[in-house]
Design a protein around this motif. Structure first.
Motif, PDB file in Angstrom:
ATOM      1  N   MET A 100       0.680  -1.216   0.021  1.00  0.00           N
ATOM      2  CA  MET A 100       0.049   0.060   0.184  1.00  0.00           C
ATOM      3  C   MET A 100       0.958   1.222   0.172  1.00  0.00           C
ATOM      4  O   MET A 100       0.482   2.254  -0.355  1.00  0.00           O
ATOM      5  CB  MET A 100      -0.729   0.086   1.117  1.00  0.00           C
ATOM      6  N   GLN A 144       0.498   4.242  -2.594  1.00  0.00           N
ATOM      7  CA  GLN A 144       0.739   5.439  -2.346  1.00  0.00           C
ATOM      8  C   GLN A 144       1.579   6.529  -2.914  1.00  0.00           C
ATOM      9  O   GLN A 144       1.460   7.547  -3.617  1.00  0.00           O
ATOM     10  CB  GLN A 144       0.707   5.817  -0.821  1.00  0.00           C
ATOM     11  N   CYS A 178      -9.980   4.765  -2.830  1.00  0.00           N
ATOM     12  CA  CYS A 178      -8.964   4.283  -1.763  1.00  0.00           C
ATOM     13  C   CYS A 178      -9.418   4.203  -0.437  1.00  0.00           C
ATOM     14  O   CYS A 178      -9.485   3.503   0.558  1.00  0.00           O
ATOM     15  CB  CYS A 178      -7.662   4.720  -1.965  1.00  0.00           C
ATOM     16  N   ASN A 179     -10.068   5.600  -0.083  1.00  0.00           N
ATOM     17  CA  ASN A 179     -10.355   5.766   1.313  1.00  0.00           C
ATOM     18  C   ASN A 179     -11.712   4.853   1.397  1.00  0.00           C
ATOM     19  O   ASN A 179     -12.081   4.741   2.799  1.00  0.00           O
ATOM     20  CB  ASN A 179     -10.784   7.233   1.375  1.00  0.00           C
ATOM     21  N   CYS A 239     -12.426   1.927   0.443  1.00  0.00           N
ATOM     22  CA  CYS A 239     -11.634   0.685   0.768  1.00  0.00           C
ATOM     23  C   CYS A 239     -11.171   0.573   2.324  1.00  0.00           C
ATOM     24  O   CYS A 239     -11.336  -0.336   3.097  1.00  0.00           O
ATOM     25  CB  CYS A 239     -10.684   0.178  -0.205  1.00  0.00           C
ATOM     26  N   HIS A 240     -10.620   1.658   2.535  1.00  0.00           N
ATOM     27  CA  HIS A 240      -9.849   1.856   4.044  1.00  0.00           C
ATOM     28  C   HIS A 240     -10.981   1.835   5.161  1.00  0.00           C
ATOM     29  O   HIS A 240     -10.752   1.143   6.188  1.00  0.00           O
ATOM     30  CB  HIS A 240      -9.131   3.148   4.073  1.00  0.00           C
ATOM     31  N   ARG A 285      -9.818   0.601   8.434  1.00  0.00           N
ATOM     32  CA  ARG A 285      -8.377   1.517   8.359  1.00  0.00           C
ATOM     33  C   ARG A 285      -8.533   2.909   8.041  1.00  0.00           C
ATOM     34  O   ARG A 285      -7.978   3.415   7.299  1.00  0.00           O
ATOM     35  CB  ARG A 285      -7.454   0.727   7.389  1.00  0.00           C
ATOM     36  N   VAL A 315      -6.251   5.693   7.743  1.00  0.00           N
ATOM     37  CA  VAL A 315      -5.336   5.856   6.564  1.00  0.00           C
ATOM     38  C   VAL A 315      -6.205   6.841   5.279  1.00  0.00           C
ATOM     39  O   VAL A 315      -6.964   6.063   4.776  1.00  0.00           O
ATOM     40  CB  VAL A 315      -4.883   4.671   6.113  1.00  0.00           C
TER      41      VAL A 315
END
Length: 150
Positions: free
Chosen positions: A37, A41, A118-119, A121-122, A127, A130
């Motif tokens: 990851m 990024q 992405c956010n 998924c986090h 998570r 992140v």
């Protein structure tokens, strides 16, 4: 025992010994999910800056690298919900289309969509702390993102 049977026996024994001492998949290096990851990024940032500089060749390269890192994460870590990774395919395709069209506006919109994915998924993976965003500063002082020599 004939010579032929003896050779076959030795060959079979050698094969069995080779298989017994060969490293198994469990002995192979497996990058940590966090390390993969971190690469995603970095690719996300480089993708953004390449697009902002209208270096479409570099943007295309970084997009391929980002996709591969996401595929690695999904392949190596079966505990990741596949839906989380596959939902990023639409923004990735939109980025690819914008790169092909050399359309900075579409590119920016598609990268924003990817960042939101992405956010999401986090958050699904608990998570949410992140939080990824569109980069505001170039962390790579040793790379020129402008197209070269054309």
């Amino acid at each position: 025992m004939s010579y032929r049977k003896w050779v076959v026996g030795v060959a079979l024994a050698g094969t069995a010994i080779a298989l017994a001492v060969a490293p198994s998949n469990a002995d192979q290096y497996l990058p940590r999910l966090g390390d993969i990851m971190n690469l995603v990024q970095v690719r996300h940032a480089k993708l953004w800056f390449a697009g902002q500089a209208k270096n479409w060749d570099l943007a295309a390269y970084e997009l391929v690298q980002l996709k591969q890192s996401l595929a690695d994460a999904a392949g190596f870590y079966s505990g990741l919900p596949v839906d989380n990774v596959t939902t990023l395919s639409q923004p990735i395709q939109s980025i690819s289309d914008a790169i092909t069209a050399k359309d900075g506006k579409r590119f920016a919109s598609a990268v924003t969509e990817l960042t939101s994915g992405c956010n999401a998924c986090h958050a699904t993976m608990e998570r949410g702390y992140v939080a990824i965003r569109i980069p505001t500063e170039k962390p790579f002082g040793n790379q020129d993102f402008r197209p070269q020599g054309r």
